[in-house]
Design a protein around this motif. Structure first.
Motif, PDB file in Angstrom:
ATOM      1  N   THR A 189       0.793  -1.239   0.000  1.00 55.02           N
ATOM      2  CA  THR A 189       0.000   0.000   0.000  1.00 55.02           C
ATOM      3  C   THR A 189       0.824   1.287   0.000  1.00 55.02           C
ATOM      4  O   THR A 189       2.005   1.292   0.330  1.00 55.02           O
ATOM      5  CB  THR A 189      -1.012   0.005   1.169  1.00 55.02           C
ATOM      6  N   THR A 190       0.140   2.376  -0.378  1.00 56.72           N
ATOM      7  CA  THR A 190       0.754   3.702  -0.505  1.00 56.72           C
ATOM      8  C   THR A 190       1.567   4.080   0.725  1.00 56.72           C
ATOM      9  O   THR A 190       2.710   4.523   0.617  1.00 56.72           O
ATOM     10  CB  THR A 190      -0.373   4.752  -0.717  1.00 56.72           C
ATOM     11  N   THR A 191       0.970   3.905   1.910  1.00 60.90           N
ATOM     12  CA  THR A 191       1.648   4.312   3.137  1.00 60.90           C
ATOM     13  C   THR A 191       2.925   3.497   3.355  1.00 60.90           C
ATOM     14  O   THR A 191       3.968   4.044   3.716  1.00 60.90           O
ATOM     15  CB  THR A 191       0.666   4.183   4.329  1.00 60.90           C
ATOM     16  N   ASN A 223      -7.198   0.690  -5.039  1.00 64.26           N
ATOM     17  CA  ASN A 223      -7.364   1.940  -4.295  1.00 64.26           C
ATOM     18  C   ASN A 223      -8.607   2.694  -4.781  1.00 64.26           C
ATOM     19  O   ASN A 223      -9.312   3.313  -3.991  1.00 64.26           O
ATOM     20  CB  ASN A 223      -6.125   2.829  -4.448  1.00 64.26           C
ATOM     21  N   GLY A 254      -6.695  11.587  -4.066  1.00 65.90           N
ATOM     22  CA  GLY A 254      -5.775  10.685  -4.758  1.00 65.90           C
ATOM     23  C   GLY A 254      -6.569   9.490  -5.240  1.00 65.90           C
ATOM     24  O   GLY A 254      -7.775   9.583  -5.503  1.00 65.90           O
ATOM     25  N   ASP A 255      -5.933   8.320  -5.344  1.00 69.26           N
ATOM     26  CA  ASP A 255      -6.647   7.142  -5.851  1.00 69.26           C
ATOM     27  C   ASP A 255      -7.765   6.714  -4.908  1.00 69.26           C
ATOM     28  O   ASP A 255      -8.898   6.442  -5.344  1.00 69.26           O
ATOM     29  CB  ASP A 255      -5.653   5.995  -6.066  1.00 69.26           C
ATOM     30  N   VAL A 256      -7.464   6.668  -3.603  1.00 72.82           N
ATOM     31  CA  VAL A 256      -8.492   6.260  -2.630  1.00 72.82           C
ATOM     32  C   VAL A 256      -9.586   7.331  -2.550  1.00 72.82           C
ATOM     33  O   VAL A 256     -10.779   7.013  -2.477  1.00 72.82           O
ATOM     34  CB  VAL A 256      -7.839   6.000  -1.252  1.00 72.82           C
ATOM     35  N   GLU A 275      -8.439  19.167  -0.734  1.00 68.52           N
ATOM     36  CA  GLU A 275      -7.148  18.746  -1.303  1.00 68.52           C
ATOM     37  C   GLU A 275      -6.068  19.777  -1.006  1.00 68.52           C
ATOM     38  O   GLU A 275      -6.369  20.948  -0.760  1.00 68.52           O
ATOM     39  CB  GLU A 275      -7.245  18.547  -2.831  1.00 68.52           C
ATOM     40  N   THR A 307      -8.889  10.263   3.464  1.00 69.43           N
ATOM     41  CA  THR A 307      -8.324   9.310   2.490  1.00 69.43           C
ATOM     42  C   THR A 307      -6.893   9.708   2.123  1.00 69.43           C
ATOM     43  O   THR A 307      -6.422   9.405   1.042  1.00 69.43           O
ATOM     44  CB  THR A 307      -9.145   9.302   1.172  1.00 69.43           C
ATOM     45  N   ASN A 310      -2.110  10.969   5.309  1.00 70.57           N
ATOM     46  CA  ASN A 310      -1.402  12.010   6.060  1.00 70.57           C
ATOM     47  C   ASN A 310      -1.905  12.001   7.508  1.00 70.57           C
ATOM     48  O   ASN A 310      -2.839  11.276   7.833  1.00 70.57           O
ATOM     49  CB  ASN A 310      -1.657  13.370   5.400  1.00 70.57           C
ATOM     50  N   ILE A 331     -10.394   6.025   5.758  1.00 69.95           N
ATOM     51  CA  ILE A 331     -10.173   4.839   4.919  1.00 69.95           C
ATOM     52  C   ILE A 331      -8.698   4.761   4.495  1.00 69.95           C
ATOM     53  O   ILE A 331      -8.283   3.858   3.778  1.00 69.95           O
ATOM     54  CB  ILE A 331     -11.166   4.825   3.716  1.00 69.95           C
ATOM     55  N   HIS A 333      -4.515   4.336   5.572  1.00 74.27           N
ATOM     56  CA  HIS A 333      -3.946   3.163   6.244  1.00 74.27           C
ATOM     57  C   HIS A 333      -3.876   3.289   7.772  1.00 74.27           C
ATOM     58  O   HIS A 333      -4.167   2.341   8.482  1.00 74.27           O
ATOM     59  CB  HIS A 333      -2.561   2.847   5.691  1.00 74.27           C
ATOM     60  N   ASN A 376     -13.314   0.578   5.931  1.00 75.59           N
ATOM     61  CA  ASN A 376     -13.870  -0.402   4.996  1.00 75.59           C
ATOM     62  C   ASN A 376     -13.501  -1.823   5.423  1.00 75.59           C
ATOM     63  O   ASN A 376     -14.233  -2.769   5.139  1.00 75.59           O
ATOM     64  CB  ASN A 376     -13.424  -0.121   3.554  1.00 75.59           C
ATOM     65  N   HIS A 383     -12.353  -4.741   0.279  1.00 71.11           N
ATOM     66  CA  HIS A 383     -12.705  -4.740  -1.147  1.00 71.11           C
ATOM     67  C   HIS A 383     -13.198  -6.116  -1.591  1.00 71.11           C
ATOM     68  O   HIS A 383     -12.795  -7.140  -1.047  1.00 71.11           O
ATOM     69  CB  HIS A 383     -11.485  -4.406  -1.998  1.00 71.11           C
TER      70      HIS A 383
HETATM   71  P1  NAI Z   1      -2.528   9.226  -2.872  1.00 71.72           P
HETATM   72  O1  NAI Z   1      -1.194   9.799  -2.565  1.00 71.72           O
HETATM   73  O2  NAI Z   1      -2.906   8.868  -4.259  1.00 71.72           O
HETATM   74  O3  NAI Z   1      -3.684  10.229  -2.351  1.00 71.72           O
HETATM   75  C1  NAI Z   1      -3.652  10.940  -1.149  1.00 71.72           C
HETATM   76  C2  NAI Z   1      -4.151  12.360  -1.466  1.00 71.72           C
HETATM   77  O4  NAI Z   1      -4.344  13.082  -0.248  1.00 71.72           O
HETATM   78  C3  NAI Z   1      -3.147  13.164  -2.319  1.00 71.72           C
HETATM   79  O5  NAI Z   1      -3.770  13.618  -3.491  1.00 71.72           O
HETATM   80  C4  NAI Z   1      -2.734  14.294  -1.397  1.00 71.72           C
HETATM   81  O6  NAI Z   1      -2.471  15.507  -2.102  1.00 71.72           O
HETATM   82  C5  NAI Z   1      -3.931  14.428  -0.476  1.00 71.72           C
HETATM   83  N1  NAI Z   1      -3.633  15.055   0.824  1.00 71.72           N
HETATM   84  C6  NAI Z   1      -2.531  14.940   1.597  1.00 71.72           C
HETATM   85  N2  NAI Z   1      -2.656  15.665   2.721  1.00 71.72           N
HETATM   86  C7  NAI Z   1      -3.875  16.259   2.683  1.00 71.72           C
HETATM   87  C8  NAI Z   1      -4.581  17.108   3.555  1.00 71.72           C
HETATM   88  N3  NAI Z   1      -4.060  17.530   4.703  1.00 71.72           N
HETATM   89  N4  NAI Z   1      -5.839  17.515   3.182  1.00 71.72           N
HETATM   90  C9  NAI Z   1      -6.386  17.105   2.013  1.00 71.72           C
HETATM   91  N5  NAI Z   1      -5.755  16.290   1.131  1.00 71.72           N
HETATM   92  C10 NAI Z   1      -4.513  15.868   1.461  1.00 71.72           C
HETATM   93  O7  NAI Z   1      -2.677   7.952  -1.904  1.00 71.72           O
HETATM   94  P2  NAI Z   1      -3.778   6.790  -2.052  1.00 71.72           P
HETATM   95  O8  NAI Z   1      -3.230   5.697  -2.868  1.00 71.72           O
HETATM   96  O9  NAI Z   1      -5.069   7.411  -2.390  1.00 71.72           O
HETATM   97  O10 NAI Z   1      -3.796   6.230  -0.550  1.00 71.72           O
HETATM   98  C11 NAI Z   1      -4.286   7.008   0.539  1.00 71.72           C
HETATM   99  C12 NAI Z   1      -4.249   6.176   1.816  1.00 71.72           C
HETATM  100  O11 NAI Z   1      -5.138   5.071   1.706  1.00 71.72           O
HETATM  101  C13 NAI Z   1      -2.886   5.552   2.136  1.00 71.72           C
HETATM  102  O12 NAI Z   1      -2.709   5.539   3.537  1.00 71.72           O
HETATM  103  C14 NAI Z   1      -3.030   4.133   1.618  1.00 71.72           C
HETATM  104  O13 NAI Z   1      -2.103   3.263   2.214  1.00 71.72           O
HETATM  105  C15 NAI Z   1      -4.456   3.834   1.987  1.00 71.72           C
HETATM  106  N6  NAI Z   1      -5.165   2.793   1.237  1.00 71.72           N
HETATM  107  C16 NAI Z   1      -6.270   2.260   1.847  1.00 71.72           C
HETATM  108  C17 NAI Z   1      -7.019   1.296   1.220  1.00 71.72           C
HETATM  109  C18 NAI Z   1      -8.201   0.718   1.909  1.00 71.72           C
HETATM  110  O14 NAI Z   1      -8.744  -0.294   1.420  1.00 71.72           O
HETATM  111  N7  NAI Z   1      -8.667   1.244   3.005  1.00 71.72           N
HETATM  112  C19 NAI Z   1      -6.687   0.804  -0.124  1.00 71.72           C
HETATM  113  C20 NAI Z   1      -5.530   1.463  -0.704  1.00 71.72           C
HETATM  114  C21 NAI Z   1      -4.817   2.417  -0.044  1.00 71.72           C
END
Ligand code: NAI
Length: 462
Positions: A189-191, A223, A254-256, A275, A307, A310, A331, A333, A376, A383
């Motif tokens: 995962t991203t984190t 994601n 982002g993706d999530v 964002e 999502t 951070n 949602i 990590h 989730n 998922h």
């Molecule tokens: P990503 O890097 O694509 O998206 C995160 C977004 O949050 C970025 O666009 C960033 O600019 C924005 N962001 C950062 N700080 C912010 C703030 N203070 N306010 C508003 N927006 C802010 O990362 P991705 O892939 O979307 O993953 C996000 C998290 O979800 C990670 O912790 C990842 O590990 C986790 N994840 C969880 C899943 C689940 O099933 N629950 C599945 C996949 C990933």
């Protein structure tokens, strides 16, 4: 001696039936078994897995075993285990240490137990980086950096260090030995991927790592489309709230975030996005979402979802401003996206597992899902199998690569080559009746590819 910890082993049969259903929805993993199973290419591999112990993960584990690996498993989150999946895996003879609702102390103890092969593991399959962190942090403390352990910065760090001290007292030199025999890690995962690049930057990565998250067939599917299905599922199972008409705020696009916003919109909510990145903010706006500051909507919205990956995104001052019975969940990590620690001295009423009502000084209450951990998997079952098949097929290919060719890599972070990414996608087309157009050789050379692919240059972003 019993070499597993599960909630109730009698759930194994129920778990097995659900695993059989999941197999029909995980064509990538099943094709991998058919392609490589007989050759047992993972014979000799001892894989420690730290990833949500769900039904889908059970199919992953059994694929690794079918390819010849020895496997031991822990969950990477205290709320994400599906106890029937864990029971079925334990009954199959794979040591698994995972209970839905385990304590933090148990979480780190179970992770330690998953490392206890007779000769220790030689590969890590990680989700979020806890298994990698455990062995690397322990080895640094053994090397004399004991100041690390004297200054825990959170409740969880205190628990990690207590577990490290316990292991060091039981088996001196253990962490260093483990670190030195690990051939590599594949990270889900991203984190966890952020943590790996950070280790690399600081010169602290002692083995090669494969970033599974950034395979296109992982982050642009799991994601996004995964969260599109599982976010609203989690909110509904937790609260049974009417989603249509409610105002929901998604922090991060982002993706999530993209999947989460689509999930809420699909359920009829009126969705706003926050964002920090102008590109993602523009994407959100052009996808038709109002992009706002959290401060401006905090007192009027009904549902808040983080999502971002951070920390401190929803803070105590935000939660104090929310309207009565606002729903708050994460949602991403880790649970530090929401300042849950600062709610500790408030009045908590537990409604049911992973659903709490917390009273603010104003008398307003908020509903907090999964104590701020990823909802989730905490409030629902994560998922669906089909999308996890794509993610986990990448995991299997990454483990195969590290086991067969790990010695040829530097201690750096790598992404699987594009032809494998395309192969993972291709394995999922038949199941949903997708017909793929074939390029003629003239067309292929006109756009600068071969008819068999790869079909895009490395810089293409999908
Ligand atoms: P990503 O890097 O694509 O998206 C995160 C977004 O949050 C970025 O666009 C960033 O600019 C924005 N962001 C950062 N700080 C912010 C703030 N203070 N306010 C508003 N927006 C802010 O990362 P991705 O892939 O979307 O993953 C996000 C998290 O979800 C990670 O912790 C990842 O590990 C986790 N994840 C969880 C899943 C689940 O099933 N629950 C599945 C996949 C990933």
């Amino acid at each position: 001696m019993q070499d597993y910890v599960v909630k109730d082993i009698s759930l194994a049969q129920y778990g097995r039936r659900e695993i059989e259903i999941a197999e029909t929805e995980m064509p990538g993993l099943m094709a991998t078994r058919a392609e490589f199973g007989d050759a047992k290419p993972l014979a000799g591999a001892r894989i420690v897995g730290s990833l949500h112990m769900t039904i889908q993960t059970a199919v992953l584990i059994e694929t690794l075993v079918a390819l010849g690996a020895d496997v031991r498993w822990a969950s990477c989150n205290i709320f994400s285990t599906q106890d029937h999946a864990a029971a079925a895996i334990a009954e199959s003879g794979v040591p698994v240490f995972a209970i839905k609702g385990q304590s933090l102390e148990e979480h780190w103890d179970y992770l330690d137990r998953s490392f206890q092969f007779e000769d220790g593991p030689n590969l890590i399959l990680d989700d979020g980086g806890d298994a990698t962190l455990y062995v690397l942090l322990g080895a640094r403390v053994e090397a004399g950096e004991s100041d690390l352990i004297e200054t825990p910065t959170s409740e969880e760090e205190e628990v990690v260090f207590a577990q490290i001290k316990k292991r060091m007292a039981q088996s001196p030199g253990w962490f260093t030995k483990m670190r030195d025999q690990i051939k590599g890690v594949s990270e889900e995962t991203t984190t966890g991927v952020h943590r790996l690049y950070d280790l690399k930057k600081k010169g602290l990565l002692p083995f090669p790592a494969i970033n599974v998250n950034d395979s296109v067939t992982k982050s642009k599917f799991d994601n996004k489309y995964g969260c599109k299905e599982s976010l609203v599922d989690g909110i509904r199972r937790a609260t049974d709230t009417m989603m249509a008409g409610k105002v929901a705020v998604v922090c991060g696009y982002g993706d999530v975030g993209k999947g989460s916003a689509a999930s809420l919109r699909g359920a009829g909510a009126r969705v706003k996005v926050t964002e920090v990145d102008p590109i993602c903010a523009l994407q959100a706006a052009m996808d038709g979402f109002e992009v706002v500051l959290l401060e401006d909507v905090v007192s009027s919205a009904d549902i808040f979802i983080t999502t971002t990956g951070n920390k401190d995104v929803i803070r105590i001052e935000h939660m104090r401003e929310m309207k009565d019975m606002a729903i708050v969940g994460n949602i991403g990590h880790f649970d530090n996206e929401i300042q849950v620690a600062s709610l500790k001295n408030h009045k908590w009423t537990n409604i049911k597992d992973q659903v709490d009502m917390i009273e603010m000084p104003s008398g307003h209450r908020i509903i907090l899902l999964s104590q701020g951990r990823l909802l989730n998997l905490g409030n629902a079952t994560g998922h669906p199998s089909f999308v996890m098949s794509a993610s986990f097929t990448n995991q299997v290919l990454a483990q195969l690569e590290l086991w067969k060719n790990g010695g040829e890599y530097e201690n750096d972070v790598y992404i699987l080559p594009k032809h494998l990414d395309e192969k993972v996608a291709a394995l999922h087309l038949d199941r949903i009746g997708v017909k793929l157009t074939k390029l003629s050789s003239e067309q292929a050379s006109y756009i600068g590819v071969t008819p068999e692919g790869p079909f895009k240059p490395e810089h293409y972003r999908y």
